[in-house]
Design a protein around this motif. Structure first.
Motif, PDB file in Angstrom:
ATOM      1  N   LYS A  20       7.488  17.890   1.166  1.00 40.68           N
ATOM      2  CA  LYS A  20       7.597  16.434   1.210  1.00 40.68           C
ATOM      3  C   LYS A  20       7.175  15.790  -0.109  1.00 40.68           C
ATOM      4  CE  LYS A  20       7.351  15.895   6.183  1.00 40.68           C
ATOM      5  NZ  LYS A  20       6.525  15.555   7.354  1.00 40.68           N
TER       6      LYS A  20
ATOM      7  N   ALA B 111       3.306  -0.533  -3.020  1.00 36.73           N
ATOM      8  CA  ALA B 111       1.936  -0.055  -3.216  1.00 36.73           C
ATOM      9  C   ALA B 111       1.547   0.886  -2.090  1.00 36.73           C
ATOM     10  CB  ALA B 111       0.978  -1.251  -3.257  1.00 36.73           C
ATOM     11  N   TYR B 112       1.934   0.525  -0.866  1.00 36.42           N
ATOM     12  CA  TYR B 112       1.620   1.355   0.302  1.00 36.42           C
ATOM     13  C   TYR B 112       2.232   2.748   0.150  1.00 36.42           C
ATOM     14  CZ  TYR B 112       1.571   2.835   5.208  1.00 36.42           C
ATOM     15  OH  TYR B 112       1.396   3.527   6.358  1.00 36.42           O
ATOM     16  N   HIS B 113       3.525   2.776  -0.175  1.00 31.30           N
ATOM     17  CA  HIS B 113       4.194   4.069  -0.325  1.00 31.30           C
ATOM     18  C   HIS B 113       3.575   4.892  -1.444  1.00 31.30           C
ATOM     19  CE1 HIS B 113       7.752   4.281   2.352  1.00 31.30           C
ATOM     20  NE2 HIS B 113       7.479   3.004   2.493  1.00 31.30           N
TER      21      HIS B 113
ATOM     22  N   LEU C 128       0.479   4.785  -2.750  1.00 28.03           N
ATOM     23  CA  LEU C 128      -0.844   5.312  -2.427  1.00 28.03           C
ATOM     24  C   LEU C 128      -0.760   6.384  -1.353  1.00 28.03           C
ATOM     25  CD1 LEU C 128      -2.972   2.045  -2.466  1.00 28.03           C
ATOM     26  CD2 LEU C 128      -2.754   3.771  -4.250  1.00 28.03           C
ATOM     27  N   LEU C 129       0.203   6.205  -0.442  1.00 27.01           N
ATOM     28  CA  LEU C 129       0.392   7.208   0.607  1.00 27.01           C
ATOM     29  C   LEU C 129       0.784   8.550  -0.004  1.00 27.01           C
ATOM     30  CD1 LEU C 129      -0.038   6.302   3.460  1.00 27.01           C
ATOM     31  CD2 LEU C 129       2.402   6.178   3.800  1.00 27.01           C
ATOM     32  N   ARG C 130       1.466   8.487  -1.145  1.00 24.03           N
ATOM     33  CA  ARG C 130       1.877   9.708  -1.834  1.00 24.03           C
ATOM     34  C   ARG C 130       0.774  10.237  -2.737  1.00 24.03           C
ATOM     35  NH1 ARG C 130       6.619  12.231  -0.276  1.00 24.03           N
ATOM     36  NH2 ARG C 130       8.225  10.721   0.232  1.00 24.03           N
TER      37      ARG C 130
ATOM     38  N   PRO D 123      -3.495   4.427  -8.688  1.00 22.27           N
ATOM     39  CA  PRO D 123      -3.183   3.009  -8.495  1.00 22.27           C
ATOM     40  C   PRO D 123      -2.571   2.339  -9.724  1.00 22.27           C
ATOM     41  CG  PRO D 123      -5.380   3.503  -7.672  1.00 22.27           C
ATOM     42  CD  PRO D 123      -4.867   4.750  -8.306  1.00 22.27           C
TER      43      PRO D 123
ATOM     44  N   VAL E 233       0.997   3.243  -9.887  1.00 25.37           N
ATOM     45  CA  VAL E 233       1.729   2.539  -8.827  1.00 25.37           C
ATOM     46  C   VAL E 233       2.045   1.122  -9.268  1.00 25.37           C
ATOM     47  CG1 VAL E 233       1.590   1.638  -6.482  1.00 25.37           C
ATOM     48  CG2 VAL E 233       0.721   3.917  -6.975  1.00 25.37           C
TER      49      VAL E 233
ATOM     50  N   VAL F 214      -0.791  -3.062  -5.989  1.00 23.65           N
ATOM     51  CA  VAL F 214      -1.882  -2.487  -5.201  1.00 23.65           C
ATOM     52  C   VAL F 214      -2.865  -3.567  -4.792  1.00 23.65           C
ATOM     53  CG1 VAL F 214      -3.796  -0.869  -5.246  1.00 23.65           C
ATOM     54  CG2 VAL F 214      -1.602  -0.239  -6.263  1.00 23.65           C
TER      55      VAL F 214
ATOM     56  N   LEU G  54      -1.660  -5.502  -1.848  1.00 22.88           N
ATOM     57  CA  LEU G  54      -1.648  -4.821  -0.549  1.00 22.88           C
ATOM     58  C   LEU G  54      -2.977  -4.968   0.169  1.00 22.88           C
ATOM     59  CD1 LEU G  54      -0.279  -2.912   1.499  1.00 22.88           C
ATOM     60  CD2 LEU G  54      -1.149  -1.008   0.157  1.00 22.88           C
TER      61      LEU G  54
ATOM     62  N   ARG H  26      -4.933   7.137  -0.171  1.00 19.45           N
ATOM     63  CA  ARG H  26      -4.106   7.179   1.030  1.00 19.45           C
ATOM     64  C   ARG H  26      -4.786   6.486   2.212  1.00 19.45           C
ATOM     65  NH1 ARG H  26      -1.572  12.863   1.921  1.00 19.45           N
ATOM     66  NH2 ARG H  26      -3.739  13.452   2.176  1.00 19.45           N
TER      67      ARG H  26
ATOM     68  N   ALA I  66      -4.887   2.741   1.700  1.00 20.07           N
ATOM     69  CA  ALA I  66      -3.581   2.116   1.881  1.00 20.07           C
ATOM     70  C   ALA I  66      -3.265   1.972   3.366  1.00 20.07           C
ATOM     71  CB  ALA I  66      -2.498   2.948   1.189  1.00 20.07           C
TER      72      ALA I  66
ATOM     73  N   ILE J  94       7.477  10.779   6.489  1.00 20.79           N
ATOM     74  CA  ILE J  94       8.128  11.244   5.264  1.00 20.79           C
ATOM     75  C   ILE J  94       7.085  11.533   4.190  1.00 20.79           C
ATOM     76  CG2 ILE J  94       9.561  10.472   3.347  1.00 20.79           C
ATOM     77  CD1 ILE J  94      11.242   8.979   5.473  1.00 20.79           C
TER      78      ILE J  94
END
Lengths: 254, 562
Positions: free
Chosen positions: A79, A102-104, A106-108, A112, A115, B297, B300, B312, B315, B404
């Motif tokens: 992934k 930003a969400y995507h 940081l999720l990855r 920051p 991003v 950021v 958010l 993570r 977020a 994902i």
């Protein structure tokens, strides 16, 4: 080591819903650096196939590998190399475009600062910066596609999987998306996308697979599949269909 | 180039309410196709409904069966009034409305407003709660019939049918009006306050009922019943009894009151229906404040999450925080927790107080006790946490983004707990302090806080598991109260299971309060915090593992079928 593997390889992927077989054993090898078009009529199993390939839908049988990493056995590695834009799936649309990016990011697990910089650039290039803090739920259909693409691109994936990226997109935005995808492939990335629009596929793709009734009917480079005919002729011949004789629906004309 | 467009003078066949009823039955039937567990849940729901209906039937039929006409009017007025009130308030606060037939789906069809409203009302009759109410209210017809013969029974039946229609129309009108308000960006905060006030009515109401039950002076109650009988709440239900007691004129006027109420409610409903139908196409002008502050950021993260690391976990917390406020469905849930959380403990403890001074107390002591306070706090904590029982259902298919990105289940659940707690923990603290002040026992604050956080933490743990295993999809409707057909019972069952589960795990705190005496006043808070926090972390750990193994299945569970 990943370069010896195809960017995406599917082996014997199958899925059945209740009594209906949606995908009946799909084998596909998407070479690294290719621009791959997955063609098929509505209901052919394109979305089901791509969902299984990226880990959204558990297949009944078969395996999917991203640059050699098994999506279902080693999801974390697979992934991290993938960028996905699903179709018919909502985004977290009560965020603004910037917030969503930003969400995507940081999720990855991205830094920051990176991003922030990439999000600003993407919003700018995709002409979404003007939307300001408008929530994505209030975006137009084309803008939603663009922010979806931005989310998929943000972490710099090696393989992009896009489900119907050109649906409901106006010509200007479509040209923009095409440009971005071209540059991405030119820079060594791999794209596979599904579509039922022949013109787009003919213009963009190096490779094509035609999917119908859950099976791959034709596969190869664009030239191999098309031969000396137009892609549309091949498609209609493979998929089969009927043409109206003109007798029916006579009440439509007055 | 003018194309001759012929407009048919009239459709070949009129659309009647019967079509809507058939459509609803068909949709219900198709929902069951190949889904054994859904059928099982439905049957269970029907059985529960029948049980309650039977109990209600006999309660309302008692004056008739016993041939006791003294209490006939009282029972009809209070019983019927409670039914109506329940229909108005419970959908808003707890259950939501069955939106098997989403009004928005009819937006493009050439249907007059009248056809649509009568059709949807007829379709609403085809539901377990409506049938249960009908059976219950049939008890009134029996009473009227036994006491006053056929004429009274007939008028009683007419009244009951009208009463049922008033209930249905009232529930629909109220929920769609609130839905419209919660959707609108301008008045949604006002709607939140209104909703809170409405739900708050439940509190004084119970105090009133408790006071009434203690009243041995039945004649004064009779007077109240007569007044209630003339309001829209009681009018349709008491008409039959009036005939039985020889007041035919009063019965006619009451039926007219019911008809007028029904008319007003239907008109109100049809008005808000229209706004709901337009609402799905466009949710109104967007608010676009300019002047973006900072990078993506920074945008958010809300201020309340400023402490979180920009990673993570951070977020996820930030996004959840934004959603609890921006999503009308989630916000409605938060408001419910706040309101019920304040009033239930006040009711239980003050009610217990008044009970015990009368001498007929079941709750120990001459005053509210630490044990009773702990018990009510456990209820509040469990209730707050149960909001998360279908937390993934709120997200719907957007959960795909987390899948994902490959978010580990444990991080996901911990973040969701943290974000929800940012709203709820201050709320719980306020509740505990407020209750301590109301009771005049500030020294109990520790006991309350301990029980509260222990129950809340246990609730978080249990609901984490419930939300992973028992998720169900919510309709992509603009109505935050809407549920898919059959989901009402699922929701009720899961709520019950997880509340009972949370309460059971937190029971040591009641025992401690009852047995340990004054030491507990000091020990409760630290022990409760540790117990609740530990339970929540353990829950996230275990449920997170389960989540890792069934992420795609969870996504399929919460994706609305279309």
């Amino acid at each position: 080591m990943t370069d010896q593997h195809p960017a995406l390889s599917l082996r014997g992927l199958a899925k059945r819903f209740d009594t209906k077989v949606a995908v009946a054993g799909v084998d596909l090898a998407v070479p690294t650096g290719s621009f791959y078009g997955l063609l098929g009529p509505n209901g052919a199993g394109k979305t089901t196939t791509l969902s299984m390939a990226v880990g959204l839908l558990r297949p009944d049988a078969g395996e999917a590998r991203v640059l050699g990493y098994d999506v279902w056995a080693d999801p974390v590695r697979a992934k991290s190399l993938l960028g996905v834009m699903p179709d018919g799936v909502r985004l977290f649309d009560r965020l603004s475009g910037a917030e969503l990016l930003a969400y995507h990011g940081l999720l990855r697990g991205m830094d920051p600062a990176v991003v922030d910089q990439r999000a600003a650039e993407l919003l700018d290039v995709l002409a979404l910066a003007d939307a300001g803090r408008t929530l994505v739920v209030d975006y137009s259909a084309g803008m939603k596609k663009k922010i979806g693409l931005a989310c998929a691109l943000l972490h710099g994936p090696r393989l992009l999987v896009l489900d119907e990226p050109f649906e409901a997109v106006d010509p200007v935005s479509a040209a923009l998306i095409r440009d971005i995808l071209h540059r991405y492939v030119g820079g060594g990335g791999t794209v596979i996308f599904s579509s039922h629009v022949m013109e787009v596929v003919e213009r963009l793709c190096s490779h094509v697979a035609i999917l119908a009734e859950g099976r791959i009917k034709r596969v190869g480079t664009l030239a191999e599949v098309r031969g000396d005919r137009s892609l549309e002729d091949v498609f209609v011949e493979v998929v089969g269909g009927r043409t109206a004789t003109g007798e029916e629906l006579s009440w439509l004309s007055r | 180039m003018a194309v001759p467009v012929t407009v048919p003078e009239r459709p070949a066949r009129r659309v009647s309410a019967w079509h809507f009823v058939r459509l609803k039955l068909r949709v219900l039937g198709n929902n069951f196709r190949g889904q054994t567990w859904r059928v099982a849940l439905f049957v269970l729901g029907v059985l529960f409904g029948l049980w309650f209906a039977a109990v209600g039937f006999f309660l309302l039929a008692v004056p008739g069966l016993a041939g006791e006409s003294r209490y006939a009017l009282m029972i009809a007025a209070f019983g019927g009034g409670l039914l109506t009130l329940g229909w108005l308030l419970l959908p808003l606060v707890f259950f939501g409305v069955d939106e098997t037939l989403d009004p928005a789906r009819f937006a493009l069809l050439p249907l007059s407003r009248r056809t649509l409203v009568t059709g949807l009302l007829a379709a609403a009759l085809v539901s377990v709660p409506a049938l249960a109410t009908a059976i219950t209210a049939a008890g009134l017809v029996v009473t009227a019939g036994v006491l006053g013969g056929w004429a009274a029974a007939l008028v009683g039946a007419l009244g009951v049918v009208l009463g049922l229609l008033v209930c249905l129309a009232g529930a629909r009108a109220l929920t769609s009006a609130f839905a419209a308000m919660l959707r609108s960006r301008r008045v949604r905060d006002l709607a939140a306050v209104l909703l809170a006030v409405l739900a708050a009515l439940l509190g004084p109401l119970q105090l009133l009922v408790l006071a009434a039950v203690r009243q041995t002076d039945w004649d004064r109650l009779d007077g109240v019943a007569r007044v209630v009988g003339w309001t829209p709440f009681g009018a349709p239900w008491t008409a039959g009894v009036d005939v039985a007691e020889g007041r035919a004129g009063a019965a006619v006027v009451k039926l007219l009151i019911a008809v007028a109420t029904l008319g007003v409610l239907l008109f109100w409903w049809s008005r808000s229906l229209e706004s709901a139908m337009v609402g799905t196409a466009s949710s109104g002008p967007a608010r676009t404040p300019r002047g973006v502050a900072g990078g993506a950021v920074a945008q958010l993260f809300p201020r309340a999450v400023g402490w979180a690391r920009r990673d993570r976990f951070g977020a996820l917390v930030a996004r959840e925080c934004r959603y609890w406020w921006r999503d009308a469905r989630r916000r409605a849930n938060l408001i419910t927790v706040a309101v019920v959380g304040v009033f239930v403990p006040v009711m239980v403890n003050l009610g217990g107080f008044s009970f015990s001074t009368e001498g007929g107390a079941a709750f120990g002591g001459a005053d509210s006790s630490p044990a009773l306070v702990s018990l009510s706090m456990i209820f509040v904590g469990a209730l707050a946490a149960v909001t998360l029982a279908n937390q993934f259902g709120f997200d719907g298919s957007s959960y795909a983004a987390n899948l994902i990105a490959g978010v580990p289940g444990r991080v996901e659940l911990r973040a969701r707990m943290a974000a929800f707690s940012i709203y709820v923990v201050p709320m719980l603290l306020v509740i505990a302090v407020a209750l301590a002040v109301v009771l005049g026992r500030p020294e109990w604050l520790g006991v309350m806080g301990g029980a509260l956080f222990a129950a809340y933490g246990c609730g978080l743990a249990i609901n984490a598991l419930v939300s992973v295993l028992g998720a169900y999809s919510l309709p992509e409707s603009s109505n935050p109260f809407a549920l898919n057909s059959g989901a009402g019972f699922t929701k009720g069952l899961l709520t019950l299971v997880s509340m009972v589960g949370s309460a059971v795990v937190a029971v040591p705190f009641v025992v401690g309060a009852a047995l340990l005496g004054d030491v507990w006043l000091w020990l409760a808070l630290p022990v409760g915090l540790a117990y609740g926090g530990g339970a929540a972390l353990l829950g996230a750990y275990m449920a997170g593992d389960t989540l890792d193994h069934r992420q795609p299945e969870l996504l399929a569970d919460v994706t609305p079928r279309r």
